[in-house]
Enzyme design. Structure first.
Site, mmCIF file in Angstrom:
data_model
loop_
_atom_site.group_PDB
_atom_site.id
_atom_site.type_symbol
_atom_site.label_atom_id
_atom_site.label_comp_id
_atom_site.label_asym_id
_atom_site.label_seq_id
_atom_site.Cartn_x
_atom_site.Cartn_y
_atom_site.Cartn_z
ATOM 1 N N GLY A 118 1.554 -15.817 5.799
ATOM 2 C CA GLY A 118 2.026 -15.865 7.192
ATOM 3 C C GLY A 118 1.076 -16.658 8.069
ATOM 4 O O GLY A 118 1.475 -17.610 8.761
ATOM 5 N N ILE A 141 -4.875 -8.661 0.123
ATOM 6 C CA ILE A 141 -4.832 -7.598 -0.894
ATOM 7 C C ILE A 141 -3.462 -7.554 -1.557
ATOM 8 O O ILE A 141 -3.325 -7.035 -2.652
ATOM 9 C CB ILE A 141 -5.188 -6.210 -0.319
ATOM 10 N N ASP A 142 -2.443 -8.106 -0.891
ATOM 11 C CA ASP A 142 -1.074 -8.023 -1.430
ATOM 12 C C ASP A 142 -0.870 -8.966 -2.623
ATOM 13 O O ASP A 142 0.082 -8.802 -3.385
ATOM 14 C CB ASP A 142 -0.052 -8.380 -0.340
HETATM 15 O O1 F6P Z 1 -1.020 -7.697 4.366
HETATM 16 C C1 F6P Z 1 -2.081 -6.814 4.175
HETATM 17 C C2 F6P Z 1 -1.718 -5.422 4.589
HETATM 18 O O2 F6P Z 1 -2.838 -4.588 4.340
HETATM 19 C C3 F6P Z 1 -0.460 -4.859 3.943
HETATM 20 O O3 F6P Z 1 -0.678 -4.434 2.615
HETATM 21 C C4 F6P Z 1 -0.135 -3.750 4.910
HETATM 22 O O4 F6P Z 1 1.258 -3.449 4.889
HETATM 23 C C5 F6P Z 1 -0.511 -4.343 6.249
HETATM 24 O O5 F6P Z 1 -1.453 -5.367 5.985
HETATM 25 C C6 F6P Z 1 -1.123 -3.376 7.227
HETATM 26 O O6 F6P Z 1 -1.339 -4.049 8.435
HETATM 27 P P1 F6P Z 1 -2.122 -3.416 9.664
HETATM 28 O O7 F6P Z 1 -3.596 -3.662 9.416
HETATM 29 O O8 F6P Z 1 -1.633 -4.160 10.836
HETATM 30 O O9 F6P Z 1 -1.831 -1.954 9.706
#
Ligand code: F6P
Length: 360
Positions: A118, A141-142
């Protein structure tokens, strides 16, 4: 050694382990090998939007201490798309030209952006618009950035989820319970399938493979009948309910995030098996950590390679990990090829071969 350059580096999107190790590697290569200047830009593109731009001069002596440091010393954000930036008066403004102006104000010859699909898409769009020299490094991490087998932060997250499963096994066995571990990963099940195998889960549920509750409960009942009175389940946050609804939590600002599938499953598994269930939501512990040795290696290799791309004036490229090597490819190829778990993947076959229930 080529002409002198001044390069910028920023971290964007959600943080993860290994970002500081990349910043260190970039600094060592750029300053140590090429004798260039490196400036770290604070809070992703927001540091470039500020007037004057918010930056920190990076030196190898300072950066050396960052190899093992979690998070990002530069700060980051996964909010505020610069093309529709939320202003204090509630309006949305396109601030991309301010970012381009910040790049020029700093006298940068090139910019390195560390991000997921993104944020890299946004950075690339700005770079094309302003004709900026841009090189990308994948982190998340994804592990869902295309082309690259690994992104920075993934291995550490898998280690943390695996350790959590190890711990849950002990307490599950002691109390004859079904323990459910909900992990991150956004729409991809990479963390769950990897940690699930490494951590000996009995059931692994990922968004890429549809499941039925009956299949999950049957597995747990069978284990019980075979004298194993406890089970451990790992589930990705984006797994839907059996009827296909996404499970989310919303906060007081009205923001909706993935979360809650673990609780949903716990109640249904209790109903379907009679077992006592408990849920652990691992959350941001998967991101905030000392990077694993593998993430440090990847960060080091990517950092050096990204600087070398700039030295060769190869831009609009991303460094990727393929067959034990760093390979650069056009950024568009990586961000345009979202990488979910392929249900025919080796790890999926491995899980099935081990008798792990995938719910289908
Ligand atoms: O994209 C990384 C990630 O950690 C996802 O695994 C998770 O859904 C999201 O970001 C959580 O985002 P935030 O830090 O905005 O809660």
């Amino acid at each position: 050694m080529g002409e002198h350059k001044r390069i910028g580096i920023l971290t964007s999107g959600g943080d993860c382990a290994g970002l500081n190790a990349v910043i260190r590697a970039v600094t060592r290569r750029a300053v140590g090998t090429y004798n260039w200047e490196v400036v770290g830009i604070y809070r992703a593109t927001q540091g470039l939007m500020s007037d004057p731009p918010q930056v920190m001069k990076l030196e190898p002596e300072k950066a050396d201490a960052w190899l093992t440091l979690g998070g990002t010393v530069l700060g980051t954000t996964n909010k505020g798309n610069p093309f529709a930036f939320p202003m204090p008066d509630g309006t949305l403004r396109d601030r991309s030209e301010e970012i381009i102006a910040g790049y020029h104000q700093l006298g940068l010859d090139a910019l390195i952006g560390i991000g997921g699909d993104g944020s890299l898409a946004i950075l690339r769009k700005i770079a094309l618009q302003g004709n900026l020299n841009f090189v990308a490094i994948p982190k998340t991490i994804d592990n869902d950035v295309g082309i690259t087998e690994r992104s920075i932060g993934f291995d550490t997250a898998v280690n943390i989820a695996t350790e959590a499963l190890d711990r849950l096994h002990f307490t599950a066995a002691s109390h004859d319970r079904v323990m459910i571990l909900e992990v991150m990963g956004r729409d991809a099940g990479h963390i769950a399938i990897s940690a699930g195998i490494a951590g000996g889960a009995n059931v692994i549920l990922i968004p890429e493979i549809p499941y039925t509750l009956e299949n999950v409960c049957r597995k747990i009942r069978e284990r019980h009948e075979q004298g194993q009175s406890f089970s451990v389940v790992i589930v990705s946050e984006a797994v839907c309910t059996e009827t296909g609804e996404t499970v989310t939590v919303s906060d007081r600002f009205g923001e909706c995030r993935l979360g809650g599938i673990g609780r949903y499953l716990a109640d249904r598994i209790s109903d379907g098996t009679g077992a006592e269930t408990r849920v652990t939501v691992l959350g941001h512990t998967q991101r905030g950590a000392i990077p694993s040795p593998l993430d440090r290696l990847l960060a080091s290799a990517f950092g050096v390679a990204a600087v070398d791309l700039i030295a060769n004036e190869q831009y609009d490229q991303i460094v990727t990990w393929q067959n034990r090597q760093v390979v650069n490819v056009p950024i568009l190829e990586a961000i345009g090829n979202y990488q979910a778990v392929d249900p025919k993947d080796t790890l999926v076959k491995t899980a099935r071969g081990l008798g792990i229930c995938l719910g289908d």
